[in-house]
Design a protein around this motif. Sequence first.
Motif, mmCIF file in Angstrom:
data_model
loop_
_atom_site.group_PDB
_atom_site.id
_atom_site.type_symbol
_atom_site.label_atom_id
_atom_site.label_comp_id
_atom_site.label_asym_id
_atom_site.label_seq_id
_atom_site.Cartn_x
_atom_site.Cartn_y
_atom_site.Cartn_z
ATOM 1 N N SER A 104 0.892 -1.154 0.000
ATOM 2 C CA SER A 104 0.000 0.000 0.000
ATOM 3 C C SER A 104 0.928 1.202 0.000
ATOM 4 O O SER A 104 1.745 1.359 0.906
ATOM 5 C CB SER A 104 -0.883 -0.020 1.249
ATOM 6 N N SER A 105 0.826 2.021 -1.040
ATOM 7 C CA SER A 105 1.762 3.132 -1.238
ATOM 8 C C SER A 105 1.007 4.457 -1.298
ATOM 9 O O SER A 105 0.912 5.082 -2.362
ATOM 10 C CB SER A 105 2.557 2.929 -2.530
ATOM 11 N N PRO A 106 0.465 4.894 -0.173
ATOM 12 C CA PRO A 106 -0.343 6.116 -0.197
ATOM 13 C C PRO A 106 0.506 7.345 -0.492
ATOM 14 O O PRO A 106 1.713 7.362 -0.256
ATOM 15 C CB PRO A 106 -0.919 6.174 1.216
ATOM 16 N N GLN A 107 -0.160 8.343 -1.021
ATOM 17 C CA GLN A 107 0.478 9.634 -1.270
ATOM 18 C C GLN A 107 -0.149 10.638 -0.307
ATOM 19 O O GLN A 107 -1.187 11.229 -0.610
ATOM 20 C CB GLN A 107 0.298 10.030 -2.735
ATOM 21 N N PRO A 108 0.465 10.825 0.880
ATOM 22 C CA PRO A 108 -0.134 11.652 1.924
ATOM 23 C C PRO A 108 -0.368 13.098 1.513
ATOM 24 O O PRO A 108 -1.254 13.758 2.057
ATOM 25 C CB PRO A 108 0.873 11.578 3.075
ATOM 26 N N ASP A 109 0.401 13.613 0.567
ATOM 27 C CA ASP A 109 0.240 15.005 0.153
ATOM 28 C C ASP A 109 -0.893 15.211 -0.850
ATOM 29 O O ASP A 109 -1.227 16.339 -1.196
ATOM 30 C CB ASP A 109 1.546 15.534 -0.457
ATOM 31 N N SER A 110 -1.485 14.115 -1.303
ATOM 32 C CA SER A 110 -2.571 14.217 -2.267
ATOM 33 C C SER A 110 -3.847 14.727 -1.589
ATOM 34 O O SER A 110 -4.054 14.526 -0.396
ATOM 35 C CB SER A 110 -2.848 12.848 -2.892
ATOM 36 N N HIS A 111 -4.717 15.354 -2.386
ATOM 37 C CA HIS A 111 -6.022 15.770 -1.867
ATOM 38 C C HIS A 111 -6.988 14.581 -1.761
ATOM 39 O O HIS A 111 -8.046 14.697 -1.162
ATOM 40 C CB HIS A 111 -6.633 16.862 -2.764
ATOM 41 N N ILE A 112 -6.595 13.423 -2.314
ATOM 42 C CA ILE A 112 -7.426 12.220 -2.215
ATOM 43 C C ILE A 112 -7.286 11.672 -0.798
ATOM 44 O O ILE A 112 -6.168 11.449 -0.323
ATOM 45 C CB ILE A 112 -6.990 11.145 -3.237
ATOM 46 N N PRO A 113 -8.405 11.457 -0.091
ATOM 47 C CA PRO A 113 -8.307 10.965 1.283
ATOM 48 C C PRO A 113 -7.534 9.644 1.377
ATOM 49 O O PRO A 113 -7.648 8.778 0.502
ATOM 50 C CB PRO A 113 -9.769 10.780 1.699
ATOM 51 N N LEU A 114 -6.756 9.505 2.437
ATOM 52 C CA LEU A 114 -5.971 8.306 2.673
ATOM 53 C C LEU A 114 -6.851 7.062 2.644
ATOM 54 O O LEU A 114 -6.475 6.033 2.081
ATOM 55 C CB LEU A 114 -5.230 8.424 4.011
ATOM 56 N N TRP A 115 -8.030 7.157 3.247
ATOM 57 C CA TRP A 115 -8.946 6.015 3.295
ATOM 58 C C TRP A 115 -9.267 5.528 1.883
ATOM 59 O O TRP A 115 -9.286 4.322 1.612
ATOM 60 C CB TRP A 115 -10.204 6.426 4.043
ATOM 61 N N GLU A 116 -9.490 6.430 0.937
ATOM 62 C CA GLU A 116 -9.801 6.029 -0.430
ATOM 63 C C GLU A 116 -8.586 5.368 -1.081
ATOM 64 O O GLU A 116 -8.737 4.429 -1.872
ATOM 65 C CB GLU A 116 -10.273 7.228 -1.246
ATOM 66 N N GLN A 117 -7.411 5.846 -0.758
ATOM 67 C CA GLN A 117 -6.195 5.232 -1.299
ATOM 68 C C GLN A 117 -6.025 3.818 -0.747
ATOM 69 O O GLN A 117 -5.637 2.891 -1.471
ATOM 70 C CB GLN A 117 -4.980 6.091 -0.970
ATOM 71 N N GLU A 118 -6.329 3.628 0.527
ATOM 72 C CA GLU A 118 -6.228 2.300 1.131
ATOM 73 C C GLU A 118 -7.284 1.354 0.560
ATOM 74 O O GLU A 118 -7.011 0.172 0.338
ATOM 75 C CB GLU A 118 -6.348 2.406 2.647
ATOM 76 N N LEU A 119 -8.496 1.866 0.323
ATOM 77 C CA LEU A 119 -9.520 1.037 -0.298
ATOM 78 C C LEU A 119 -9.079 0.598 -1.691
ATOM 79 O O LEU A 119 -9.320 -0.550 -2.100
ATOM 80 C CB LEU A 119 -10.844 1.802 -0.384
ATOM 81 N N SER A 120 -8.431 1.481 -2.428
ATOM 82 C CA SER A 120 -7.938 1.132 -3.758
ATOM 83 C C SER A 120 -6.903 0.017 -3.665
ATOM 84 O O SER A 120 -6.890 -0.906 -4.492
ATOM 85 C CB SER A 120 -7.352 2.366 -4.445
ATOM 86 N N ALA A 121 -6.039 0.072 -2.664
ATOM 87 C CA ALA A 121 -5.040 -0.986 -2.481
ATOM 88 C C ALA A 121 -5.726 -2.322 -2.217
ATOM 89 O O ALA A 121 -5.332 -3.357 -2.777
ATOM 90 C CB ALA A 121 -4.084 -0.629 -1.343
ATOM 91 N N GLY A 122 -6.767 -2.319 -1.391
ATOM 92 C CA GLY A 122 -7.502 -3.552 -1.135
ATOM 93 C C GLY A 122 -8.159 -4.082 -2.396
ATOM 94 O O GLY A 122 -8.155 -5.296 -2.663
ATOM 95 N N ALA A 123 -8.724 -3.183 -3.188
ATOM 96 C CA ALA A 123 -9.356 -3.597 -4.441
ATOM 97 C C ALA A 123 -8.323 -4.190 -5.398
ATOM 98 O O ALA A 123 -8.597 -5.174 -6.096
ATOM 99 C CB ALA A 123 -10.070 -2.408 -5.085
ATOM 100 N N ALA A 124 -7.126 -3.623 -5.433
ATOM 101 C CA ALA A 124 -6.070 -4.150 -6.303
ATOM 102 C C ALA A 124 -5.687 -5.563 -5.869
ATOM 103 O O ALA A 124 -5.449 -6.440 -6.713
ATOM 104 C CB ALA A 124 -4.859 -3.227 -6.284
ATOM 105 N N GLY A 125 -5.630 -5.799 -4.565
ATOM 106 C CA GLY A 125 -5.337 -7.145 -4.079
ATOM 107 C C GLY A 125 -6.403 -8.144 -4.487
ATOM 108 O O GLY A 125 -6.106 -9.269 -4.901
ATOM 109 N N MET A 126 -7.653 -7.736 -4.397
ATOM 110 C CA MET A 126 -8.738 -8.625 -4.794
ATOM 111 C C MET A 126 -8.694 -8.894 -6.294
ATOM 112 O O MET A 126 -8.910 -10.021 -6.740
ATOM 113 C CB MET A 126 -10.079 -8.003 -4.391
ATOM 114 N N ASN A 127 -8.378 -7.860 -7.078
ATOM 115 C CA ASN A 127 -8.246 -8.062 -8.521
ATOM 116 C C ASN A 127 -7.136 -9.059 -8.838
ATOM 117 O O ASN A 127 -7.247 -9.845 -9.776
ATOM 118 C CB ASN A 127 -7.964 -6.736 -9.232
ATOM 119 N N LEU A 128 -6.059 -9.018 -8.065
ATOM 120 C CA LEU A 128 -4.961 -9.954 -8.274
ATOM 121 C C LEU A 128 -5.456 -11.393 -8.083
ATOM 122 O O LEU A 128 -5.177 -12.278 -8.887
ATOM 123 C CB LEU A 128 -3.800 -9.636 -7.327
ATOM 124 N N LEU A 129 -6.235 -11.620 -7.021
ATOM 125 C CA LEU A 129 -6.766 -12.966 -6.773
ATOM 126 C C LEU A 129 -7.736 -13.388 -7.863
ATOM 127 O O LEU A 129 -7.731 -14.546 -8.308
ATOM 128 C CB LEU A 129 -7.444 -13.023 -5.406
#
Length: 195
Positions: A104-129
């Motif tokens: 999970s490689s969040p970009q803390p300086d982004s205006h995108i909330p951290l929570w949304e970045q973490e959800l994207s990481a989880g979705a990427a993991g599920m896509n991998l499976l």
Amino acid sequence: MTFNDLSSPLSALATRRSGKPRDLVAPGPDADQLARIVAIAARTPDHGKLAPWRFVTVGADRRDAFAALLARAYIAQKPDAGRLETEANDQFARQAPALVVQMSSPQPDSHIPLWEQELSAGAAGMNLLHAAHAMGFAGGWLTTWAAYSDVVRDAFGAAPERIAGFFFIGTPGRALDERPRPDMARVRTDWTPPR
């Protein structure tokens, strides 16, 4: 080799099951198949197009080094570790033919909330499976203590990155168990507007 009905996208989604990494055997995905699995995993919802995740493959020729890393990190964390614990960590490092470490490689300086970045990481993991399953393999997503170890994390990246999981991929060595699924009456409801 296909172990489930993959004749349509919906049946592929409906039949995906996790494989226990210790039960996954060869053949695993070859380099081209693994690259395709990762490319499919990257096609995930990603607000802001940040790609707040990345994938690190650990080749078969690097499993000894990975096992040594886990041993060092575990002993540093628990100096009185017993033989069974150290053997379990060694087995963890060597299970299944393919291993992908997702960060999970969040970009803390982004205006995108951290929570949304973490959800994207989880979705990427599920896509991998899902991609591994669609190609006829099984995958298991594990964390264990190693995902929370700074020593292990630092071998793959640096803070604020975190290990989202260790994805083991291979061919099921035995029939995959069907696990109990949630009671749909408990997890799905219709919204009623407040009065």
